[in-house]
Design a protein around this motif. Structure first.
Motif, PDB file in Angstrom:
ATOM      1  N   THR A  86      34.604  47.989  40.734  1.00  0.00           N
ATOM      2  CA  THR A  86      35.605  48.428  41.723  1.00  0.00           C
ATOM      3  C   THR A  86      36.954  47.710  41.542  1.00  0.00           C
ATOM      4  OG1 THR A  86      34.914  46.788  43.392  1.00  0.00           O
ATOM      5  CG2 THR A  86      33.821  48.942  43.426  1.00  0.00           C
ATOM      6  N   GLY A  87      36.930  46.541  40.905  1.00  0.00           N
ATOM      7  CA  GLY A  87      38.192  45.830  40.667  1.00  0.00           C
ATOM      8  C   GLY A  87      39.153  46.683  39.853  1.00  0.00           C
ATOM      9  N   TYR A 147      41.617  48.595  42.014  1.00  0.00           N
ATOM     10  CA  TYR A 147      42.733  47.779  42.514  1.00  0.00           C
ATOM     11  C   TYR A 147      43.705  47.459  41.376  1.00  0.00           C
ATOM     12  CZ  TYR A 147      40.057  47.470  46.756  1.00  0.00           C
ATOM     13  OH  TYR A 147      39.381  47.809  47.896  1.00  0.00           O
ATOM     14  N   ARG A 148      43.141  47.284  40.187  1.00  0.00           N
ATOM     15  CA  ARG A 148      43.987  47.025  39.022  1.00  0.00           C
ATOM     16  C   ARG A 148      44.867  48.246  38.709  1.00  0.00           C
ATOM     17  NH1 ARG A 148      42.529  42.678  35.568  1.00  0.00           N
ATOM     18  NH2 ARG A 148      40.972  41.381  36.586  1.00  0.00           N
ATOM     19  N   ARG A 164      43.609  45.128  32.104  1.00  0.00           N
ATOM     20  CA  ARG A 164      42.991  43.802  31.891  1.00  0.00           C
ATOM     21  C   ARG A 164      44.008  42.700  31.625  1.00  0.00           C
ATOM     22  NH1 ARG A 164      38.738  44.434  34.602  1.00  0.00           N
ATOM     23  NH2 ARG A 164      38.125  46.593  34.345  1.00  0.00           N
ATOM     24  N   SER A 180      46.035  41.383  36.672  1.00  0.00           N
ATOM     25  CA  SER A 180      45.026  40.735  37.525  1.00  0.00           C
ATOM     26  C   SER A 180      45.690  40.257  38.808  1.00  0.00           C
ATOM     27  CB  SER A 180      44.418  39.511  36.822  1.00  0.00           C
ATOM     28  OG  SER A 180      43.853  39.864  35.597  1.00  0.00           O
ATOM     29  N   SER A 237      45.306  41.598  42.751  1.00  0.00           N
ATOM     30  CA  SER A 237      44.980  40.720  43.871  1.00  0.00           C
ATOM     31  C   SER A 237      46.008  40.905  44.991  1.00  0.00           C
ATOM     32  CB  SER A 237      44.949  39.270  43.372  1.00  0.00           C
ATOM     33  OG  SER A 237      44.561  38.406  44.395  1.00  0.00           O
ATOM     34  N   SER A 290      45.590  44.323  46.707  1.00  0.00           N
ATOM     35  CA  SER A 290      44.292  44.436  47.398  1.00  0.00           C
ATOM     36  C   SER A 290      44.343  43.844  48.804  1.00  0.00           C
ATOM     37  CB  SER A 290      43.182  43.767  46.587  1.00  0.00           C
ATOM     38  OG  SER A 290      43.280  42.361  46.655  1.00  0.00           O
ATOM     39  N   GLN A 317      34.763  54.868  46.343  1.00  0.00           N
ATOM     40  CA  GLN A 317      33.676  53.931  46.034  1.00  0.00           C
ATOM     41  C   GLN A 317      32.374  54.372  46.704  1.00  0.00           C
ATOM     42  OE1 GLN A 317      35.162  49.585  46.206  1.00  0.00           O
ATOM     43  NE2 GLN A 317      36.737  50.694  47.295  1.00  0.00           N
ATOM     44  N   GLY A 369      32.432  43.752  43.043  1.00  0.00           N
ATOM     45  CA  GLY A 369      33.750  43.635  43.657  1.00  0.00           C
ATOM     46  C   GLY A 369      33.853  42.389  44.508  1.00  0.00           C
ATOM     47  N   ARG A 370      34.540  42.535  45.654  1.00  0.00           N
ATOM     48  CA  ARG A 370      34.715  41.398  46.557  1.00  0.00           C
ATOM     49  C   ARG A 370      34.135  41.686  47.941  1.00  0.00           C
ATOM     50  NH1 ARG A 370      36.494  40.648  42.260  1.00  0.00           N
ATOM     51  NH2 ARG A 370      38.060  39.178  41.521  1.00  0.00           N
ATOM     52  N   ASP A 371      34.095  42.993  48.292  1.00  0.00           N
ATOM     53  CA  ASP A 371      33.698  43.373  49.655  1.00  0.00           C
ATOM     54  C   ASP A 371      32.625  44.461  49.628  1.00  0.00           C
ATOM     55  OD1 ASP A 371      35.252  45.379  48.547  1.00  0.00           O
ATOM     56  OD2 ASP A 371      36.170  45.942  50.450  1.00  0.00           O
ATOM     57  N   ILE A 372      31.860  44.530  48.552  1.00  0.00           N
ATOM     58  CA  ILE A 372      30.887  45.631  48.439  1.00  0.00           C
ATOM     59  C   ILE A 372      29.760  45.453  49.470  1.00  0.00           C
ATOM     60  CG2 ILE A 372      29.431  46.981  46.869  1.00  0.00           C
ATOM     61  CD1 ILE A 372      32.494  46.846  46.170  1.00  0.00           C
ATOM     62  N   ARG A 431      44.056  33.413  42.622  1.00  0.00           N
ATOM     63  CA  ARG A 431      43.476  34.715  42.984  1.00  0.00           C
ATOM     64  C   ARG A 431      42.314  34.553  43.962  1.00  0.00           C
ATOM     65  NH1 ARG A 431      41.389  39.125  39.651  1.00  0.00           N
ATOM     66  NH2 ARG A 431      41.122  37.858  37.792  1.00  0.00           N
TER      67      ARG A 431
HETATM   68  O1   DC Z   1      37.112  42.069  39.821  1.00  0.00           O
HETATM   69  P1   DC Z   1      38.561  42.028  39.310  1.00  0.00           P
HETATM   70  O2   DC Z   1      38.988  40.661  38.877  1.00  0.00           O
HETATM   71  O3   DC Z   1      38.803  43.065  38.267  1.00  0.00           O
HETATM   72  O4   DC Z   1      39.448  42.418  40.589  1.00  0.00           O
HETATM   73  C1   DC Z   1      40.853  42.407  40.566  1.00  0.00           C
HETATM   74  C2   DC Z   1      41.374  42.134  41.972  1.00  0.00           C
HETATM   75  O5   DC Z   1      41.084  43.238  42.817  1.00  0.00           O
HETATM   76  C3   DC Z   1      40.780  40.924  42.665  1.00  0.00           C
HETATM   77  O6   DC Z   1      41.567  39.756  42.478  1.00  0.00           O
HETATM   78  C4   DC Z   1      40.704  41.304  44.113  1.00  0.00           C
HETATM   79  C5   DC Z   1      40.700  42.805  44.112  1.00  0.00           C
HETATM   80  N1   DC Z   1      39.409  43.410  44.487  1.00  0.00           N
HETATM   81  C6   DC Z   1      39.147  43.556  45.816  1.00  0.00           C
HETATM   82  O7   DC Z   1      39.939  43.126  46.654  1.00  0.00           O
HETATM   83  N2   DC Z   1      38.005  44.187  46.203  1.00  0.00           N
HETATM   84  C7   DC Z   1      37.125  44.631  45.318  1.00  0.00           C
HETATM   85  N3   DC Z   1      36.018  45.265  45.736  1.00  0.00           N
HETATM   86  C8   DC Z   1      37.357  44.450  43.932  1.00  0.00           C
HETATM   87  C9   DC Z   1      38.520  43.814  43.551  1.00  0.00           C
END
Ligand code: DC
Length: 223
Positions: free
Chosen positions: A35-36, A39-40, A91, A96, A100, A103, A116, A129-132, A180
């Protein structure tokens, strides 16, 4: 109604989420969703178009111009930004940081939520991800919070970037990673945090194979 299995893997930068999740997905025959990358893609668009990413209104104003898409090509996820394959470009280290930044904008998060969730409605998925586990798939079958010490994560990320030919230093990568992580875990909307019902997996002392084994065992135990 068929119900699908979903595995949520959250954690900080460079914890090895994507490589471990990809490996586990292959073994289990699930679809891996990074999922990142979404956001990228949003960050890339803002970067290319000079949008002030610290300004929520400015980012929100361009959201209707951004159509990110996930396509699976031979089982590998490709990310498209308005029909252009940007899988490689997203990438870059500056993207990156852009990811962040964008997001943290609630409207960005809201705009990516359905996409998603739909992936998990129609496939068995491992989604990272971060909030899955906390927001996107609160009812995920398995939730894992994957982490490792910052220096170890930075070393892994540094090696990856060098292998790709990106010019950087370890110190730069570590500073970037800490920044980040700070941004991602301190934003008001859907910050990075371990879901109450997630299993904590620390891979600090483990190599890649051992980390994969740990994650596969956690998943198999819960299925
Ligand atoms: O996983 P990544 O490093 O490719 O994610 C890039 C940025 O996207 C990360 O710094 C925070 C954001 N992100 C997010 O807020 N929620 C997610 N589910 C995935 C990524």
């Amino acid at each position: 109604m068929t119900s699908f299995v979903s595995v949520a893997i959250d954690g900080p930068v460079g914890a090895g989420k994507s490589s471990i999740a990809r490996n586990a997905a292959k073994k289990l025959g699930f679809i891996y969703v990074d999922t990142g990358a979404l956001y990228r893609a949003v960050g890339l668009y803002c970067h290319r178009n000079g949008v002030d990413m610290k300004n929520n209104a400015a980012v929100t104003a361009v959201l209707s111009e951004i159509q990110p898409e996930i396509r699976l090509i031979d089982g590998t996820q490709h990310i498209y930004l308005n029909k252009e394959d940007v899988s490689e470009e997203i990438r870059l280290p500056e993207i990156s940081m852009a990811a962040s930044a964008v997001s943290a904008v609630p409207e960005v998060r809201a705009s990516l939520l359905e996409l998603q969730r739909n992936m998990a409605k129609t496939n068995n998925v491992i989604m990272d991800g971060r909030d899955i586990g906390t927001v996107v798939l609160p009812d995920a079958t398995v939730k894992i919070f994957l982490t490792a010490a910052p220096e170890i994560r930075a070393k892994r990320r540094y090696d990856e970037l060098i292998a790709k030919g990106v010019e950087t230093t370890f110190e730069e990568v570590l500073a970037d990673l800490n920044q980040r992580d700070y941004n991602d875990s301190h934003r008001a909307t859907a910050p990075l945090k371990q879901a109450e019902d997630a299993v904590l997996a620390d891979t600090s002392g483990l190599d890649f194979e051992q980390s994969c084994e740990l994650i596969c065992n956690i998943i198999k135990e819960k299925l």
